[in-house]
Design an enzyme around this catalytic site. Structure first.
Site, PDB file in Angstrom:
ATOM      1  N   TYR A 147      41.519  49.897  41.171  1.00  0.00           N
ATOM      2  CA  TYR A 147      42.870  50.073  40.642  1.00  0.00           C
ATOM      3  C   TYR A 147      43.328  51.524  40.751  1.00  0.00           C
ATOM      4  CZ  TYR A 147      42.508  45.369  38.765  1.00  0.00           C
ATOM      5  OH  TYR A 147      42.380  44.017  38.643  1.00  0.00           O
ATOM      6  N   ASP A 205      38.955  42.053  35.165  1.00  0.00           N
ATOM      7  CA  ASP A 205      40.235  41.356  35.299  1.00  0.00           C
ATOM      8  C   ASP A 205      39.972  39.880  35.645  1.00  0.00           C
ATOM      9  OD1 ASP A 205      42.897  40.833  35.591  1.00  0.00           O
ATOM     10  OD2 ASP A 205      43.221  42.125  37.324  1.00  0.00           O
ATOM     11  N   ASP A 230      28.657  37.362  40.712  1.00  0.00           N
ATOM     12  CA  ASP A 230      28.807  35.962  41.150  1.00  0.00           C
ATOM     13  C   ASP A 230      27.938  35.042  40.299  1.00  0.00           C
ATOM     14  OD1 ASP A 230      27.044  37.676  42.432  1.00  0.00           O
ATOM     15  OD2 ASP A 230      26.980  36.571  44.305  1.00  0.00           O
TER      16      ASP A 230
END
Ligand code: NAD
Length: 333
Positions: free
Chosen positions: A125, A229, A205
């Site tokens: 970000y 997020d 994952d």
């Protein structure tokens, strides 16, 4: 006690509907608050030509606490995300999202009670993207020891204060050995100072799979910005969706409370959005400003509202409007 001034940002899409509902029940709960209403996002761009007006920044700076509706960010072009801008401007480094099974909401999982702690200021970000050559772009992932240590410290302090048992750092350090490796090294260093809190690590994952198999085994989750997020929305799905999960963006001086969800353009303006996520964010805000009695009252009323199950928005299988939810909660208050 003097009323507390709180910046209220209605936001875009469903924002004005859900923040109006939240402000209504917060007032009815007896909180002594004066709302300082400020435009931000697309609403501000359309009206004053700037998605982050100076008046908005000045208001948050002065009041140091805000309740915010979602803000629209265009995909793939246009101005930089206002959320990212606000988080960086006020150095709101910790994003806190409690996710718990709610009474009366049927989901595939029960007894979920976890908290997502997401680093809020760096990672992918950083907004540093460039074209290296035609057809080739780079996006820069920035991870610093300072921000990683700070968020890990926040997670362990939070776990200690809230009597939580485990902090799980979630990463992809098997691939991003330097960046996620640094994040993990900082988390481990911090973990060693909290012997009473169990510390574990999971690759992102695998963490996603474990979360949808056995979410009950998770307690406090510690993540970088992007994984945080994505995993936040996944966790919202475990307990009824984006309409019911609250959030807080916390810094050393300023706190901005907002739901996890976005502007929901598909249902905006229909009086159909679920206001509970912003109401729960409002309860977190009331506790933050010391309005603990109003917070407890509102929390109880929302609990009864959920158990009753008579008034439900579409996302929870009902047909009620946003306003009807606020009115029923107000009546229960
Ligand atoms: P979204 O969260 O707006 O919507 C995803 C899905 O969830 C949609 O089907 C929507 O109808 C549903 N939903 C969301 N909130 C709901 C609610 N309160 N009640 C009922 N249903 C609800 O995500 P998106 O569509 O990916 O993003 C739309 C816009 O929101 C984008 O511009 C994005 O940048 C922005 N956004 C803002 C924030 C923020 O301000 N914090 C967060 C996420 C996305």
């Amino acid at each position: 006690m003097k009323p507390v001034r709180v910046t209220l940002i209605p936001g875009d899409g469903i924002g004005p509907e859900v923040t109006a509902a939240a402000a209504h029940v917060i007032e009815r709960a007896g909180a002594r608050i004066v709302w300082d209403v400020q435009l931000g996002g697309k609403a501000a761009l359309d009206k004053v030509g700037n998605p982050v007006p100076d008046a908005l920044l000045a208001s948050i700076k002065k009041n140091r606490v805000a309740l915010k509706g979602p803000l629209e960010t265009s995909v793939g072009h246009g101005y930089r995300s206002i959320n990212v801008t606000l988080r960086k401007y006020f150095d709101l480094y910790a994003n806190l999202r409690p996710v718990r099974t709610l009474p009366g909401i049927a989901t595939s999982f029960s007894d979920v009670d976890l908290v997502v702690v997401r680093e809020n200021t760096e990672d992918l970000y950083s907004g540093i993207e460039h074209q290296v050559a035609p057809g080739v772009v780079e996006s820069v992932k920035v991870i610093t020891a300072r921000a990683s240590r700070r968020i890990a410290h926040f997670a362990f302090e939070f776990a200690t204060r809230e009597k939580r048992k485990t902090v799980t750092a979630i990463h992809k350090a098997n691939i991003m050995k330097l960046s996620d490796g640094l994040f993990l090294a900082c988390a481990r260093q911090e973990a060693s100072r909290y012997p009473k809190i169990k510390y574990r690590e999971l690759i992102v994952d695998n963490a996603c799979m474990q979360l949808v198999l056995r979410p009950q085994e998770f307690d406090v989750l510690l993540l970088e910005n992007l994984y945080g997020d994505i995993v936040s929305d996944l966790c919202a799905g475990l307990v009824g969706g984006l309409g019911v999960v609250a959030g807080a963006n916390l810094g050393a001086r300023v706190a901005i409370f907002e739901a996890v969800h976005g502007t929901a353009p598909d249902i905006a303006g229909q009086n159909a959005a679920n206001p509970l996520a912003v109401i729960f964010s409002g309860i977190m805000m009331l506790r933050h400003i010391g309005e603990t009695r109003a917070a407890a009252r509102l929390d109880r009323a929302v609990g009864r509202f959920l158990e009753e199950g008579k008034v439900r928005t579409r996302d929870l299988g009902g047909r009620a409007t946003t306003r009807a939810c606020a009115e029923r909660i107000a009546a229960l208050l």
